[in-house]
Design an enzyme around this catalytic site. Structure first.
Site, short mmCIF file in Angstrom:
data_model
loop_
_atom_site.label_atom_id
_atom_site.label_comp_id
_atom_site.label_asym_id
_atom_site.label_seq_id
_atom_site.Cartn_x
_atom_site.Cartn_y
_atom_site.Cartn_z
N CYS A 215 0.81 -1.23 0.00
CA CYS A 215 0.00 0.00 0.00
C CYS A 215 0.84 1.27 0.00
O CYS A 215 0.32 2.37 -0.18
CB CYS A 215 -0.94 0.00 1.20
SG CYS A 215 -2.01 -1.44 1.22
N HIS B 96 -3.61 6.96 3.40
CA HIS B 96 -4.01 5.72 2.73
C HIS B 96 -5.43 5.37 3.17
O HIS B 96 -5.73 5.36 4.37
CB HIS B 96 -3.02 4.61 3.11
CG HIS B 96 -3.42 3.26 2.63
ND1 HIS B 96 -3.89 3.04 1.36
CD2 HIS B 96 -3.43 2.05 3.26
CE1 HIS B 96 -4.17 1.75 1.23
NE2 HIS B 96 -3.91 1.14 2.36
N ASN C 172 -10.27 -0.03 0.03
CA ASN C 172 -8.80 0.04 0.08
C ASN C 172 -8.25 -0.48 -1.25
O ASN C 172 -8.33 -1.67 -1.54
CB ASN C 172 -8.33 -0.83 1.25
CG ASN C 172 -6.82 -0.86 1.39
OD1 ASN C 172 -6.09 -0.44 0.50
ND2 ASN C 172 -6.35 -1.38 2.52
O1 UT7 Z 1 -3.97 -1.68 3.44
C1 UT7 Z 1 -3.32 -2.37 4.45
C2 UT7 Z 1 -3.65 -1.80 5.76
N1 UT7 Z 1 -4.84 -2.41 6.29
C3 UT7 Z 1 -5.44 -1.86 7.31
O2 UT7 Z 1 -5.04 -0.82 7.77
C4 UT7 Z 1 -6.61 -2.58 7.96
C5 UT7 Z 1 -6.53 -2.43 9.45
N2 UT7 Z 1 -7.56 -3.15 10.18
C6 UT7 Z 1 -8.88 -2.78 10.15
O3 UT7 Z 1 -9.24 -1.87 9.42
C7 UT7 Z 1 -9.84 -3.46 11.07
O4 UT7 Z 1 -9.12 -4.24 12.01
C8 UT7 Z 1 -10.88 -4.37 10.35
C9 UT7 Z 1 -11.85 -3.51 9.58
C10 UT7 Z 1 -10.16 -5.33 9.42
C11 UT7 Z 1 -11.68 -5.17 11.38
O5 UT7 Z 1 -12.31 -4.30 12.31
P1 UT7 Z 1 -12.26 -4.62 13.87
O6 UT7 Z 1 -13.03 -3.57 14.54
O7 UT7 Z 1 -10.79 -4.76 14.24
O8 UT7 Z 1 -13.06 -5.97 13.98
P2 UT7 Z 1 -12.55 -7.38 14.50
O9 UT7 Z 1 -11.56 -7.98 13.58
O10 UT7 Z 1 -12.17 -7.24 15.95
O11 UT7 Z 1 -13.89 -8.21 14.44
C12 UT7 Z 1 -14.99 -7.91 15.30
C13 UT7 Z 1 -16.09 -8.90 15.02
C14 UT7 Z 1 -15.64 -10.35 15.02
O12 UT7 Z 1 -16.68 -11.12 15.58
P3 UT7 Z 1 -16.58 -11.60 17.13
O13 UT7 Z 1 -15.31 -12.40 17.20
O14 UT7 Z 1 -16.52 -10.33 17.92
O15 UT7 Z 1 -17.83 -12.38 17.31
C15 UT7 Z 1 -15.53 -10.68 13.55
O16 UT7 Z 1 -15.73 -12.05 13.28
O17 UT7 Z 1 -16.63 -8.65 13.70
C16 UT7 Z 1 -16.65 -9.88 12.97
N3 UT7 Z 1 -16.47 -9.56 11.56
C17 UT7 Z 1 -17.51 -9.23 10.76
N4 UT7 Z 1 -18.83 -9.14 11.00
C18 UT7 Z 1 -19.61 -8.77 9.99
C19 UT7 Z 1 -15.31 -9.49 10.84
N5 UT7 Z 1 -15.59 -9.13 9.58
C20 UT7 Z 1 -16.94 -8.96 9.51
C21 UT7 Z 1 -17.81 -8.58 8.48
N6 UT7 Z 1 -19.14 -8.50 8.76
N7 UT7 Z 1 -17.38 -8.29 7.24
#
Ligand code: UT7
Length: 315
Positions: free
Chosen positions: A108, A242, A272
């Site tokens: 990225c 980004h 992204n």
């Molecule tokens: O370009 C490279 C750089 N990339 C980035 O900068 C990305 C950085 N990371 C992020 O933007 C975030 O961490 C994400 C958007 C990827 C995830 O957000 P989060 O607030 O960290 O969510 P999480 O991974 O802690 O997941 C929370 C919950 C989980 O369920 P439980 O375990 O709490 O029951 C996931 O399974 O959300 C669930 N989940 C979803 N639910 C509905 C994960 N993806 C989804 C989804 N829809 N698409």
């Protein structure tokens, strides 16, 4: 150097959050509140080259120069249909250029790497006009069954033409080899001598680790550049970050105590797009007349590696 033209190109296929909720267990509400993304463009019948060429032509038109005037072409790209030759080499012929060209995989951060390389070649006296193109299709790297990844990304291309000038004030690049946080492995051609197991894996992202890294790295890079140039966050006209997650962008605005209006976004429309994210945003702002002569722009990106980079430039 100085940016004298910008361009971008998007695939025609629009994929909305509601369309994704037909594929995986997700919802528009989850995607919007956790990421800020409403829809993204995804490659269907296009080749990566088509988007790269269109973005490059748009940037050359905007710059008012022809491809034959270019001294160097840098293409940032993670994957495309060709393993070899380099995408930059195929693009060179397609746009009618004759100069040397090279591909770089800066994930990225590819656009900042491209600016830094262009500036270094310029300072070494080797080039006067450089085309930087970022063309990415993460939609072909990830699993469309993995809801934690497929909702985040989109495809696209952005480009900038650089010429003689003193507008790039400072750049900073960092790398720390943490490749288990964000990676994809693909199977190579079979070999009768290969003894290793198959390594075909779609994109894996440890989202929270990358989120923490991204916020810290962006703050550290931007702070270092402001210090190096004797500027403060108040001196910056616009922060172009980004477009990975609206919450990361809002965090950085909050940490620097800056108005969110100074952090333009288009993540809502494109998700992204990896290295293409910054030049696409730059091109949109340029064409909308939102960049003014003398504006100080602070660019910052972070991604797989883990790598990060930032650039302070005067428009
Ligand atoms: O370009 C490279 C750089 N990339 C980035 O900068 C990305 C950085 N990371 C992020 O933007 C975030 O961490 C994400 C958007 C990827 C995830 O957000 P989060 O607030 O960290 O969510 P999480 O991974 O802690 O997941 C929370 C919950 C989980 O369920 P439980 O375990 O709490 O029951 C996931 O399974 O959300 C669930 N989940 C979803 N639910 C509905 C994960 N993806 C989804 C989804 N829809 N698409």
């Amino acid at each position: 150097m100085k940016i004298i033209g910008t361009g971008c190109s998007h695939p025609s296929k629009v994929v909305t959050n509601d369309m994704l909720s037909d594929l995986v267990d997700t919802s528009n509400e989850w995607i919007m509140t956790r990421t800020g993304i409403s829809e993204r463009r995804v490659i269907s019948s296009e080749m990566m080259l088509d988007l790269a060429v269109e973005a490059a032509r748009n940037a050359l038109d905007d710059a008012g120069i022809s491809a034959s005037e270019l001294d160097f072409i840098i293409v940032a790209n993670v994957v495309n249909e060709y393993v070899t030759p380099a995408l930059s080499c195929i693009l060179q012929g397609a746009i009618g250029a004759t100069c040397p060209c090279v591909d770089l995989n800066g994930a990225c951060v590819g656009f900042i790497y491209g600016l830094d390389m262009a500036e270094a070649y310029y300072k070494a006296g080797k080039v006067k006009k450089v085309l930087v193109v970022c063309a990415e299709q993460p939609s072909r790297m990830l699993s469309w069954q993995d809801r934690s990844v497929c909702v985040l990304f989109g495809d696209g291309a952005g480009a900038a033409v650089l010429a003689e000038g003193d507008n790039i004030k400072a750049t900073r690049l960092t790398a720390s080899s943490n490749y288990d946080k964000l990676y994809q492995m693909h199977e190579l051609q079979p070999s009768p001598f290969n003894t290793k197991p198959s390594t075909d894996l779609p994109l894996v992202m440890r989202g929270q680790d990358v989120f923490k890294f991204a916020s810290k790295a962006s703050y550290a890079d931007l702070s270092a550049l402001l210090k190096e140039t004797g500027k403060t966050a108040d001196d910056v006209s616009l922060f172009l970050l980004h477009q990975a997650n609206i919450r990361i962008i809002e965090n950085i605005a909050h940490i620097f105590n800056q108005d969110k209006a100074k952090f333009p976004t288009n993540i809502q429309k494109y998700g992204n797009t990896s290295s293409a994210s910054l030049p696409i945003l730059l091109d949109e702002l340029n064409r909308e007349g939102k960049l003014h002569h003398g504006d100080l722009l602070a660019l910052s990106a972070f991604g797989a590696g883990l790598v990060s980079g930032a650039c302070l430039l005067e428009w």
